[in-house]
Motif scaffolding. Structure first.
Motif, PDB file in Angstrom:
ATOM      1  N   THR A   7     -22.205-121.644  31.175  1.00 47.88           N
ATOM      2  CA  THR A   7     -20.845-121.568  31.398  1.00 47.88           C
ATOM      3  C   THR A   7     -19.894-120.416  31.046  1.00 47.88           C
ATOM      4  O   THR A   7     -18.839-120.007  31.356  1.00 47.88           O
ATOM      5  CB  THR A   7     -20.254-123.034  30.587  1.00 47.88           C
ATOM      6  OG1 THR A   7     -20.576-122.975  29.296  1.00 47.88           O
ATOM      7  CG2 THR A   7     -20.959-124.469  31.215  1.00 47.88           C
ATOM      8  N   ARG A  16     -16.785-118.795  32.873  1.00 42.04           N
ATOM      9  CA  ARG A  16     -15.578-119.480  32.270  1.00 42.04           C
ATOM     10  C   ARG A  16     -14.417-118.720  32.691  1.00 42.04           C
ATOM     11  O   ARG A  16     -13.210-119.350  32.763  1.00 42.04           O
ATOM     12  CB  ARG A  16     -15.684-119.618  30.875  1.00 42.04           C
ATOM     13  CG  ARG A  16     -15.850-118.124  30.172  1.00 42.04           C
ATOM     14  CD  ARG A  16     -16.009-118.220  28.446  1.00 42.04           C
ATOM     15  NE  ARG A  16     -14.377-118.807  28.352  1.00 42.04           N
ATOM     16  CZ  ARG A  16     -14.196-119.420  27.000  1.00 42.04           C
ATOM     17  NH1 ARG A  16     -15.348-119.340  25.947  1.00 42.04           N
ATOM     18  NH2 ARG A  16     -13.168-119.950  26.663  1.00 42.04           N
ATOM     19  N   HIS A  18     -12.147-123.156  33.890  1.00 39.79           N
ATOM     20  CA  HIS A  18     -12.893-123.660  32.703  1.00 39.79           C
ATOM     21  C   HIS A  18     -12.308-124.873  31.762  1.00 39.79           C
ATOM     22  O   HIS A  18     -12.990-126.101  31.821  1.00 39.79           O
ATOM     23  CB  HIS A  18     -13.256-122.471  31.941  1.00 39.79           C
ATOM     24  CG  HIS A  18     -14.062-122.557  30.714  1.00 39.79           C
ATOM     25  ND1 HIS A  18     -15.303-123.041  30.605  1.00 39.79           N
ATOM     26  CD2 HIS A  18     -13.604-122.778  29.330  1.00 39.79           C
ATOM     27  CE1 HIS A  18     -15.495-123.237  29.626  1.00 39.79           C
ATOM     28  NE2 HIS A  18     -14.656-123.140  28.553  1.00 39.79           N
ATOM     29  N   LYS A  19     -11.168-124.642  31.507  1.00 37.98           N
ATOM     30  CA  LYS A  19     -10.374-125.470  30.465  1.00 37.98           C
ATOM     31  C   LYS A  19     -10.169-126.872  31.106  1.00 37.98           C
ATOM     32  O   LYS A  19     -10.156-127.910  30.512  1.00 37.98           O
ATOM     33  CB  LYS A  19      -9.270-124.888  29.856  1.00 37.98           C
ATOM     34  CG  LYS A  19      -9.375-123.830  28.811  1.00 37.98           C
ATOM     35  CD  LYS A  19      -8.153-123.152  28.169  1.00 37.98           C
ATOM     36  CE  LYS A  19      -8.547-122.321  27.185  1.00 37.98           C
ATOM     37  NZ  LYS A  19      -7.285-121.605  26.515  1.00 37.98           N
ATOM     38  N   LEU A  32     -13.250-128.921  31.392  1.00 41.33           N
ATOM     39  CA  LEU A  32     -13.540-129.342  30.353  1.00 41.33           C
ATOM     40  C   LEU A  32     -12.751-130.699  30.048  1.00 41.33           C
ATOM     41  O   LEU A  32     -13.539-131.778  29.553  1.00 41.33           O
ATOM     42  CB  LEU A  32     -13.401-128.700  28.982  1.00 41.33           C
ATOM     43  CG  LEU A  32     -14.248-127.268  28.983  1.00 41.33           C
ATOM     44  CD1 LEU A  32     -13.813-126.557  27.965  1.00 41.33           C
ATOM     45  CD2 LEU A  32     -15.622-127.769  28.662  1.00 41.33           C
ATOM     46  N   TYR A  34     -19.536-130.996  33.826  1.00 41.93           N
ATOM     47  CA  TYR A  34     -19.290-129.908  33.390  1.00 41.93           C
ATOM     48  C   TYR A  34     -19.294-129.659  31.856  1.00 41.93           C
ATOM     49  O   TYR A  34     -19.791-128.766  31.179  1.00 41.93           O
ATOM     50  CB  TYR A  34     -17.909-129.224  34.045  1.00 41.93           C
ATOM     51  CG  TYR A  34     -17.756-127.581  33.466  1.00 41.93           C
ATOM     52  CD1 TYR A  34     -18.316-126.528  34.301  1.00 41.93           C
ATOM     53  CD2 TYR A  34     -16.852-127.441  32.477  1.00 41.93           C
ATOM     54  CE1 TYR A  34     -18.340-125.361  33.934  1.00 41.93           C
ATOM     55  CE2 TYR A  34     -16.466-126.066  32.379  1.00 41.93           C
ATOM     56  CZ  TYR A  34     -17.303-125.143  32.906  1.00 41.93           C
ATOM     57  OH  TYR A  34     -17.024-123.743  32.473  1.00 41.93           O
ATOM     58  N   ARG A  35     -18.541-130.709  31.259  1.00 41.32           N
ATOM     59  CA  ARG A  35     -18.277-130.982  30.078  1.00 41.32           C
ATOM     60  C   ARG A  35     -20.067-130.963  29.269  1.00 41.32           C
ATOM     61  O   ARG A  35     -20.232-130.398  28.284  1.00 41.32           O
ATOM     62  CB  ARG A  35     -17.604-132.072  29.476  1.00 41.32           C
ATOM     63  CG  ARG A  35     -17.413-132.179  27.916  1.00 41.32           C
ATOM     64  CD  ARG A  35     -16.075-132.966  27.598  1.00 41.32           C
ATOM     65  NE  ARG A  35     -16.253-134.404  28.292  1.00 41.32           N
ATOM     66  CZ  ARG A  35     -15.154-134.747  29.437  1.00 41.32           C
ATOM     67  NH1 ARG A  35     -14.645-133.864  29.870  1.00 41.32           N
ATOM     68  NH2 ARG A  35     -15.592-135.998  29.744  1.00 41.32           N
ATOM     69  N   HIS A  57     -21.619-127.718  29.255  1.00 40.42           N
ATOM     70  CA  HIS A  57     -21.072-126.810  28.340  1.00 40.42           C
ATOM     71  C   HIS A  57     -21.304-127.231  27.021  1.00 40.42           C
ATOM     72  O   HIS A  57     -21.785-126.492  26.032  1.00 40.42           O
ATOM     73  CB  HIS A  57     -19.471-126.814  28.519  1.00 40.42           C
ATOM     74  CG  HIS A  57     -18.672-125.965  27.706  1.00 40.42           C
ATOM     75  ND1 HIS A  57     -18.737-124.463  27.597  1.00 40.42           N
ATOM     76  CD2 HIS A  57     -18.016-126.038  26.551  1.00 40.42           C
ATOM     77  CE1 HIS A  57     -18.214-123.815  26.708  1.00 40.42           C
ATOM     78  NE2 HIS A  57     -17.708-124.724  26.102  1.00 40.42           N
ATOM     79  N   GLY A  74     -18.512-126.815  21.066  1.00 36.93           N
ATOM     80  CA  GLY A  74     -17.708-126.912  21.974  1.00 36.93           C
ATOM     81  C   GLY A  74     -17.241-125.647  22.883  1.00 36.93           C
ATOM     82  O   GLY A  74     -17.068-125.516  24.082  1.00 36.93           O
ATOM     83  N   GLU A  75     -17.158-124.580  21.905  1.00 43.49           N
ATOM     84  CA  GLU A  75     -16.644-123.137  22.433  1.00 43.49           C
ATOM     85  C   GLU A  75     -17.806-122.190  21.897  1.00 43.49           C
ATOM     86  O   GLU A  75     -18.389-122.144  20.591  1.00 43.49           O
ATOM     87  CB  GLU A  75     -15.249-122.666  22.055  1.00 43.49           C
ATOM     88  CG  GLU A  75     -14.424-123.495  22.615  1.00 43.49           C
ATOM     89  CD  GLU A  75     -14.137-123.267  24.122  1.00 43.49           C
ATOM     90  OE1 GLU A  75     -14.654-122.114  24.460  1.00 43.49           O
ATOM     91  OE2 GLU A  75     -13.592-124.143  24.919  1.00 43.49           O
TER      92      GLU A  75
END
Length: 574
Positions: free
Chosen positions: A527, A531, A550-551, A554, A560-561, A564, A571-572
């Motif tokens: 991802t 992103r 991307h956001k 999520l 996708y979540r 990721h 989470g990031e």
């Protein structure tokens, strides 16, 4: 075989002269027993040494002339056979180069290799033997029988009985062996496939210590081939003993009946020797004819297999040209469904989205979700089963394949380099690229540093499949190759999988600085690599389950979540 004759008829002179010279050789061979009869009767029988010398010189002359005819026949037969095989191989290779991915999948790589090598070699041998022996052997057999009648009619009847018996044996063995030889040739495809798979994956085999298992698998395939070959060999090996038995009985009968005729003065000793010689010639030629028919039968079978590939429609159909709509999207998928050949269910279903010029599109999903299948529809490596794919507002099927692919730069999932130099590999993207353009592409692909360290730099050698480069280096060179041509659409099919995160980030940053602003499709399992894409398409089992940035994804896309979160526990990424 119609395809085969199309190439064969390109050599009319050679195809006529080769059997003609063989016919002349056969005629001279038929004269030899008569000359021997004269030597025995008038030379040895009467003690005429001068006649013996004269007739011996005649034999030498017949041998020299016969040898000259045989060499000429061999030259013209070889020229016709090799020329036909060369043209056929060239045509077959060019035809297979035009196959789509789907056609290549249908035929199979091992099958194409066998057609190009073993099958064409069999056709070449079949043409050669046909031109040399297919006319000579019947002429010798019939000519020997006719010559026997000119010597002694009653004894010649032995030939009339022996020749059909020999023919029954020869052609009986041949008819029984033809199906076996066809099966042998078919099994060769399987052995080739196993061999190719093992040689291509030798590193994986060694990494998992599977040498013994693969040796056993090859041994099984080889034993099946050997078993069939042995059956065919055993059947064909019956020919010589059976034919020799018949001929020897005929010779015994000739000598027995001939001796009676010699005693009563109805036949000379020389004539009896000539009859025995003619019987020997018949034996040799029938065995040669059977071997020739075996070869021709295999050649016909191989020719049919080659013809089946040549008769396959190659390339893709092109629809009527369409006018591009002004302001149209760079790439559009309109309700696209794709099912592969013999596929149990569609690999892609109801795909629909548009990509504007200059946008970057990230495509992500699990293994087997259809990511590569999706991008392969853009350069028309495969055709959509349903729906349409449009490039610049035109259906991809309305483009000539070459024109379409000039617009697109593809970096395939498997980095593939070819033997030559770094320069020759990069120039696949643009044949007349300057050094400046090549270095610019290498800089963008983050490959310039290690190329400068190579001796010769752009002219540094590249071994077959790029064995002298690491996986990451090969990927960067294939990216540079795609960038050299400054394509309007750039497809990166998981092409950064062997790169570290820093190099991957630098590569993505460099792609955003391209002056001509191509539309970029990035397939990635990370991802982090997609992103910042303008549009992310999430695939699962061939369907779009999420689309956005991307956001946004999520929050709204569970698939996708999950991907990721599996890569970044917090989470990031840091």
């Amino acid at each position: 075989m119609k395809v085969f004759f199309r190439f064969f008829k390109l050599y009319p002179k050679e195809s006529i002269l080769a059997p003609l010279f063989k016919l002349l050789e056969a005629c001279f061979d038929l004269l030899v027993p008569l000359v021997v009869a004269v030597i025995v009767d008038q030379g040895v029988g009467e003690g005429n040494r001068s006649l013996i010398i004269q007739m011996s010189l005649v034999l030498v002359l017949l041998a020299v002339v016969g040898l000259s005819c045989a060499l000429c026949a061999q030259y013209f037969a070889a020229k016709s056979a090799i020329g036909t095989a060369a043209r056929l191989r060239h045509e077959l290779f060019a035809h297979m180069q035009a196959f789509t991915y789907a056609q290549t999948d249908c035929v199979g790589t091992s099958t194409m290799i066998t057609r190009m090598t073993s099958d064409i070699n069999q056709v070449q041998s079949g043409i050669n033997m046909t031109l040399r022996l297919f006319l000579r052997s019947p002429i010798i057999v019939l000519g020997a029988m006719l010559m026997a009648f000119t010597i002694h009619t009653r004894l010649a009847l032995i030939f009339v009985v022996a020749i059909p018996l020999l023919s029954v044996v020869v052609f009986g063995v041949m008819l029984g062996g033809i199906p076996l030889f066809k099966r042998v040739q078919s099994r060769l495809d399987h052995v080739t496939a196993v061999t190719r798979e093992n040689l291509a994956g030798v590193r994986v085999i060694r990494a998992f210590c599977k040498e013994e298992e693969e040796i056993e698998a090859f041994d099984r395939a080889n034993k099946e081939q050997t078993s069939l070959q042995n059956k065919a060999g055993i059947l064909s090996s019956l020919m010589n003993p059976l034919t020799y038995v018949i001929v020897n009985f005929a010779v015994i009968l000739l000598i027995r009946q001939g001796s009676v005729s010699v005693n009563i003065g109805g036949l000379t000793q020389g004539e009896l020797v000539a009859l025995v010689n003619y019987m020997g010639q018949i034996l040799v030629e029938l065995v040669k004819l059977a071997s020739t028919i075996f070869l021709v039968t295999k050649a016909v079978a191989c020719g049919n297999r080659i013809g089946a590939v040549l008769n396959m429609p190659s390339g893709t159909d092109v629809l009527a040209a369409e006018a591009a709509e002004p302001g149209s999207a760079a790439v559009t998928f309109e309700n696209v469904t794709l099912a592969y050949h013999r596929g149990s269910h569609p690999s892609l279903e109801n795909i629909e989205f548009s990509v504007q010029r200059g946008q970057t599109v990230g495509i992500i999903g699990g293994t087997g979700s259809g990511k590569s299948s999706l991008v392969n529809l853009i350069p028309r490596f495969y055709d959509a089963t349903e729906g349409r794919v449009l490039v610049n507002g035109r259906d991809v099927r309305s483009y000539e394949p070459q024109d379409l692919r000039r617009l697109i730069g593809v970096v395939p999932q498997k980095a593939e380099l070819f033997r030559g130099s770094i320069r020759s590999n990069l120039c696949w993207g643009k044949a007349n690229a300057t050094d400046e353009e090549l270095w610019c592409a290498l800089e963008l692909a983050q490959a310039a540093d290690f190329v400068r360290e190579k001796e010769g730099m752009l002219d540094a050698p590249v071994e077959q499949k790029g064995r002298n480069f690491s996986g990451g280096q090969k990927q960067r060179l294939t990216i540079a190759r795609a960038l050299v041509g400054a394509p309007e659409i750039l497809i990166l099919d998981d092409s950064a999988s062997a790169l570290d995160f820093v190099t991957d980030a630098r590569l993505r940053g460099a792609l955003r600085t391209l002056e001509h602003q191509p539309t970029v499709f990035v397939i990635s399992q990370r991802t982090s690599s997609i992103r910042h894409a303008d549009l992310i398409v999430v695939l699962e089992d061939g369907r779009v389950v999420g689309m956005g940035q991307h956001k946004e994804l999520l929050d709204i896309c569970e698939t996708y979540r999950e991907i990721h979160m599996s890569q970044f526990k917090g989470g990031e990424e840091a």
